[in-house]
Write an enzyme that holds these catalytic residues in place. Structure first.
Site, PDB file in Angstrom:
ATOM      1  N   ASP A   1       1.373  -1.325   0.109  1.00  0.00           N
ATOM      2  CA  ASP A   1      -0.150   0.351  -0.006  1.00  0.00           C
ATOM      3  C   ASP A   1       1.190   1.144  -0.179  1.00  0.00           C
ATOM      4  O   ASP A   1       2.420   1.367   0.497  1.00  0.00           O
ATOM      5  CB  ASP A   1      -1.384  -0.518   1.132  1.00  0.00           C
ATOM      6  CG  ASP A   1      -2.091   1.027   0.687  1.00  0.00           C
ATOM      7  OD1 ASP A   1      -2.344   1.484   0.037  1.00  0.00           O
ATOM      8  OD2 ASP A   1      -3.071   0.837   1.558  1.00  0.00           O
TER       9      ASP A   1
ATOM     10  N   GLU B   1     -10.407   6.831   4.379  1.00  0.00           N
ATOM     11  CA  GLU B   1      -9.003   6.849   5.062  1.00  0.00           C
ATOM     12  C   GLU B   1      -9.032   7.611   6.878  1.00  0.00           C
ATOM     13  O   GLU B   1      -9.994   8.031   7.587  1.00  0.00           O
ATOM     14  CB  GLU B   1      -7.986   6.896   4.338  1.00  0.00           C
ATOM     15  CG  GLU B   1      -7.726   5.871   3.205  1.00  0.00           C
ATOM     16  CD  GLU B   1      -6.558   6.223   2.511  1.00  0.00           C
ATOM     17  OE1 GLU B   1      -5.779   5.264   3.095  1.00  0.00           O
ATOM     18  OE2 GLU B   1      -5.923   6.263   1.095  1.00  0.00           O
TER      19      GLU B   1
HETATM   20  C1  BGC Z   1      -4.027   9.455  -2.875  1.00  0.00           C
HETATM   21  C2  BGC Z   1      -4.502   8.500  -2.538  1.00  0.00           C
HETATM   22  C3  BGC Z   1      -3.714   7.779  -0.954  1.00  0.00           C
HETATM   23  C4  BGC Z   1      -4.169   8.769  -0.210  1.00  0.00           C
HETATM   24  C5  BGC Z   1      -2.567   7.715   0.628  1.00  0.00           C
HETATM   25  C6  BGC Z   1      -3.740  10.375  -1.791  1.00  0.00           C
HETATM   26  O1  BGC Z   1      -2.787  11.525  -1.734  1.00  0.00           O
HETATM   27  O2  BGC Z   1      -4.679  10.236  -3.569  1.00  0.00           O
HETATM   28  O3  BGC Z   1      -4.912   7.418  -2.961  1.00  0.00           O
HETATM   29  O4  BGC Z   1      -4.649   6.650  -0.926  1.00  0.00           O
HETATM   30  O5  BGC Z   1      -2.769   9.775  -0.308  1.00  0.00           O
HETATM   31  O6  BGC Z   1      -2.214   8.369   2.320  1.00  0.00           O
HETATM   32  C1  BGC Z   2      -5.310   2.755   0.301  1.00  0.00           C
HETATM   33  C2  BGC Z   2      -5.476   1.716  -1.025  1.00  0.00           C
HETATM   34  C3  BGC Z   2      -5.706   1.970  -2.567  1.00  0.00           C
HETATM   35  C4  BGC Z   2      -3.758   2.791  -2.443  1.00  0.00           C
HETATM   36  C5  BGC Z   2      -3.778   3.798  -3.965  1.00  0.00           C
HETATM   37  C6  BGC Z   2      -3.862   3.359   0.620  1.00  0.00           C
HETATM   38  O1  BGC Z   2      -3.295   5.369   1.198  1.00  0.00           O
HETATM   39  O2  BGC Z   2      -5.040   2.100   1.655  1.00  0.00           O
HETATM   40  O3  BGC Z   2      -6.769   1.199  -0.230  1.00  0.00           O
HETATM   41  O4  BGC Z   2      -5.174   0.971  -3.124  1.00  0.00           O
HETATM   42  O5  BGC Z   2      -3.876   4.066  -1.707  1.00  0.00           O
HETATM   43  O6  BGC Z   2      -4.690   4.752  -4.050  1.00  0.00           O
END
Ligand code: BGC
Ligand code: BGC
Length: 862
Positions: free
Chosen positions: A334, A537
């Site tokens: 991840d 998240e």
């Molecule tokens: C991304 C997300 C990602 C997240 C994680 C964002 O800047 O666009 O896809 O899950 O950061 O911290």
């Molecule tokens: C998230 C994932 C996601 C990834 C890519 C991460 O922060 O936990 O679920 O697939 O970002 O965007």
């Protein structure tokens, strides 16, 4: 700040990227043998896990192709297959030079950074990356790359795509066939844009709905999650005995392995302390279903298990997943998750590969040092050559299975560019069915629902005509914030559907967010659509389950309508079960609509009768999670016999069924005001619902812009992220002296902070000026109650007193109240402003109870 600042100017769309804690030093012995142990002397028992094998037929010819290709590859080429950068951080030229095995676009990341990128823009980027990957002129090898995306409720980064209810709503439908169709539709829309790989399904079983990702969890019932996981994987990839990974299908990812829904306190990326038995029986079931259906990829989870980050856990990734469960596909990390393993950074983490990670997701410019470091670590023997070969073998196996070596380039594939499929009527019909089946009726006094559509219906609440709000996080932008109805061409709001259905039945609708109606137009019934603002998240983690803690604005609206004698139907938009006893008492009927997505009209299909007065579609949805009867319980607690939920899993009324909920549920939230906790507004990143914006006072008055990058400027000030203790934990403001500039935390919806006035709180800010100040600096606040209101307090002397060291400056909230701040309606609790050329950094910002008396700046209570 020399002039007024408008609260309404704070239209903040995108958060600074979330920062996460790294694992603290962890002396756990590596759990890398079946008889190894984890931590605290806890023994592991591999036999608890199901023994599985790949559901795919052994394909010797394919395996031989993998071996042949592998044998021609250099170490550099192999490591490049294991690096997954993000489209914001690589160019097609770098793809040509390095030949990355895959790449991704993160949530809210689009070709050219353009939110309104067309399907053709997506294809053009896919084509450019693909052509660069098979161009061997610079890297000496031609292996097709693959693009992964978070199509987690439809192809949600793309404007106009069909957006399905978030997983929690699908859980309410309990319909695996529908789930399979949804995944097949998603695969098609993804393929229109030339993308190969989808990072779904999330198979978390959320055990504490304070977790911000609860809506990504189908249910607290592991069996349902297992069945859905299989259905989604089949819908995305095709069934193993049918059109598996045909040109109508994409690669699926079962995520996040494992225990993401079981962390303490529902902490995102936190520590799961469950037993191994529970890890498999609850959190592991989605893998049983997904791997059984042939899922080709698994994403490692950010969380830890008993203090050890999963990205570094050889026992879980290698012994359990690959050996015991027979997984022969690839494990992708991840978002810089490897960087959180003890002893690792985003730039270097042999531990993760050694533990069984096959692809590093490395979405920042860390990819380059990571690539070089990994090569060096193989050369030095820190990573075994066999482990690299195993990882690359898995990556190539997936690529061969997906036909990437035979398929035409992304622009030439059968579904590519068929833009009529994106948001097509047929696809939307599937989503609309899902909306209907996801609605859960939990209260229905006097058979109010389904509504007789020949009445005068007042539609109220800020969720009524708001497709962004009804779609939640992971909607166009990562957080799902900053969207307008016009960002959803072809979509419908809940109001639109109601208006249409009511008009068809001969009734009338009035829309008023505030629930206001004119003299003669007294409504027969009010339908109020309200609920959570979008989040994703960790930004969605909450301290307890009380809805609108502090200021119950929606409750006030419900009560007012009831006092006017108008029957009230509540439609609740939410990513999780919340304590809403007061709102339930103030409603005659109550429908939980979860986060329905782009087809809001599906709500009216169930809520409004047809012109003949017949039920069009009865309620079939049932609660996928039990419903709380207290603000500080959680799913796990409610599963205990002595901790009854308000409503159990599986509850849901149908038309004509008698309501069971009392009208006088306890409204005591059990919270003691003197026990009020500190409210952190900013710590490494802005805390939900607050978002950081940059403002200036220009010729046309104040203007603010959401902060979208690690460095951003206006004429008066530049803000940049800065490292103090951990990466990007503080912000530096460089004021130019050209007018007043400021950084602020704001929200579109005023918050009630009155409890902090009662608790004698101070606004406390960690501050630092590296050089002595040359002019005034103010802390400000903005509120909005009828008119806008603002206040400012001079803190230059307090910063001077810190003598160029980091320190905390505190201001008694009474100072702001004296100047007219209405603490019931605060739109910005923090502004740091100056009109002088000088630099100031800030760190944690919080409201801290019982600090007013000892604050650096004190005022008399007005
Ligand atoms: C991304 C997300 C990602 C997240 C994680 C964002 O800047 O666009 O896809 O899950 O950061 O911290
Ligand atoms: C998230 C994932 C996601 C990834 C890519 C991460 O922060 O936990 O679920 O697939 O970002 O965007």
């Amino acid at each position: 700040m020399s002039s007024r600042i408008h609260g309404t100017a704070v239209m903040v769309a995108l958060l600074l990227s979330g920062c996460s804690q790294t694992e603290s030093g962890n002396d756990a012995p590596p759990g890398n043998s079946p008889n190894g142990y984890l931590v605290d002397g806890q023994a592991t028992d591999i036999n608890l896990w199901p023994k599985m094998g790949s559901p795919l037929q052994q394909d010797d010819a394919l395996e031989q192709q993998v071996e042949n290709l592998l044998a021609t590859m250099t170490l550099e080429q192999k490591v490049a297959q294991m690096i997954q950068p993000e489209i914001r951080d690589i160019t097609p030229e770098e793809m040509r030079e390095y030949g990355f095995g895959s790449y991704l676009n993160g949530g809210g990341s689009f070709p050219d950074g353009n939110k309104h990128a067309t399907a053709q823009d997506w294809i053009d980027l896919a084509e450019a990356m693909y052509q660069a990957s098979i161009d061997d002129s610079l890297d000496g090898i031609a292996i097709p790359t693959m693009w992964g995306t978070d199509a987690v409720h439809g192809h949600n980064n793309v404007i106009g795509a069909t957006l399905f209810p978030h997983n929690i709503g699908l859980g309410a439908a309990r319909n695996p066939d529908l789930i399979r169709d949804i995944a097949a539709v998603t695969a098609r829309e993804v393929m229109v844009t030339g993308i190969d790989w989808v990072f779904a399904p999330t198979v978390a079983v959320a055990m504490d709905e304070r977790w911000g990702r609860t809506y990504e969890s189908y249910s607290e019932d592991p069996a349902l999650v297992r069945d859905y996981s299989a259905a989604i994987v089949e819908g995305l990839q095709g069934a193993v005995d049918d059109d598996f990974l045909s040109d109508q299908r994409v690669i699926a990812t079962v995520k996040h392995f494992v225990g993401d829904g079981g962390t303490e306190g529902g902490d995102d990326q936190g520590d799961s302390l469950v037993s191994e038995q529970e890890l498999i029986e609850v959190h592991g079931q989605g893998y049983v279903g997904g791997l059984g259906a042939g899922a080709q990829t698994v994403m490692a989870s950010f969380n830890s298990w008993h203090g050890k980050k999963n990205h570094g856990n050889a026992y879980l990734m290698t012994d359990v997943l690959k050996a015991r469960m027979g997984f022969d596909g690839l494990v992708v990390g991840d978002w810089n998750g490897h960087g959180q393993v003890a002893g690792c950074s985003n730039e270097s983490c042999p531990q993760a590969v050694n533990a069984g990670l096959d692809i590093y997701m490395v979405p920042t410019d860390a990819w380059k040092p990571l690539y070089h470091n990994t090569i060096a670590q193989v050369q030095s023997g820190e990573i075994a050559q066999e482990r690299i070969d195993d990882a690359v073998r898995r990556i190539l196996r997936v690529k061969f299975r997906a036909g990437l070596f035979d398929k035409p380039s992304p622009a030439q594939r059968p579904l590519s560019g068929k833009t009529e499929l994106i948001g097509s009527a047929e696809h939307r019909a599937v989503a609309r069915q899902a909306v209907r089946e996801s609605l859960v009726l939990i209260k229905n006094n006097d058979d109010l629902l389904p509504l007789d559509g020949s009445q005068k219906v007042l539609v109220a609440g800020d969720g009524a005509d708001n497709i962004g709000k009804q779609s939640g996080g992971w909607t166009i932008t990562w957080q799902g914030t900053g969207n307008q109805n016009s960002d959803f061409p072809g979509g419908t709001s809940i109001y639109q559907g109601i208006a249409e259905a009511v008009a068809a039945a001969g009734g009338e609708t009035q829309l008023s967010v505030q629930g206001e109606w004119q003299g003669d137009d007294r409504p027969d019934v009010a339908l109020v659509v309200f609920g959570e603002e979008p989040y994703a998240e960790g930004n969605g983690d909450v301290a307890n389950l009380e809805y609108q803690r502090g200021q119950k604005r929606d409750l006030a609206l419900l009560k007012r309508l009831q006092a006017e004698g108008i029957p009230v139907i509540s439609v609740f938009l939410t990513g999780r079960p919340l304590w809403v006893n007061p709102e339930l008492n103030a409603s005659d009927a109550f429908v939980v609509a979860w986060l329905p997505g782009s087809e809001g009209a599906g709500v009216a299909d169930v809520l409004v009768r047809d012109p003949q007065g017949q039920v069009r579609h009865d309620f079939t949805g049932t609660l996928p999670f039990s419903w709380p009867n207290a603000v500080d319980d959680n799913v796990a607690m409610r599963q205990q016999a002595d901790n009854a939920p308000l409503l159990p899993v599986g509850f849901g009324l149908k038309a004509g069924q008698a309501s069971t909920l009392a009208n006088n549920l306890s409204e005591d939230n059990g919270q003691d005001p003197s026990q009020l906790a500190s409210l952190v507004l900013f710590e490494q990143s802005a805390k939900s619902p607050w978002q950081m914006a940059l403002g200036q006072w220009g010729e046309n008055g104040p203007s603010t812009a959401p902060i979208r990058s690690s460095q951003q400027s206006n004429a008066a000030v530049t803000i940049s992220t800065q490292d103090r203790d951990v990466q990007e934990d503080t912000r530096l403001l460089a004021f130019t002296g050209e007018g007043t500039g400021w950084a602020m935390l704001g929200t579109n919806f005023a918050e009630d902070l009155r409890a902090h006035i009662e608790a004698g709180s101070a606004l406390t800010v960690e501050l630092h000026a590296a050089a002595p100040l040359t002019g005034p600096v103010q802390l400000g606040m903005v509120c909005e109650s009828g008119a806008e209101c603002w206040a400012q307090v001079e803190i230059q002397p307090a910063i001077d007193a810190l003598s160029q060291q980091w320190g905390t400056v505190s201001v008694d909230l009474a100072c702001f109240a004296q100047q007219g701040i209405d603490f019931g309606n605060v739109t910005s609790p923090f502004l740091l402003a100056s009109g002088t050329e000088q630099q100031v950094s800030f760190g944690k910002v919080a409201l801290v109870p019982q600090q007013a008396q000892s604050a650096d700046v004190r005022c008399e209570t007005p």
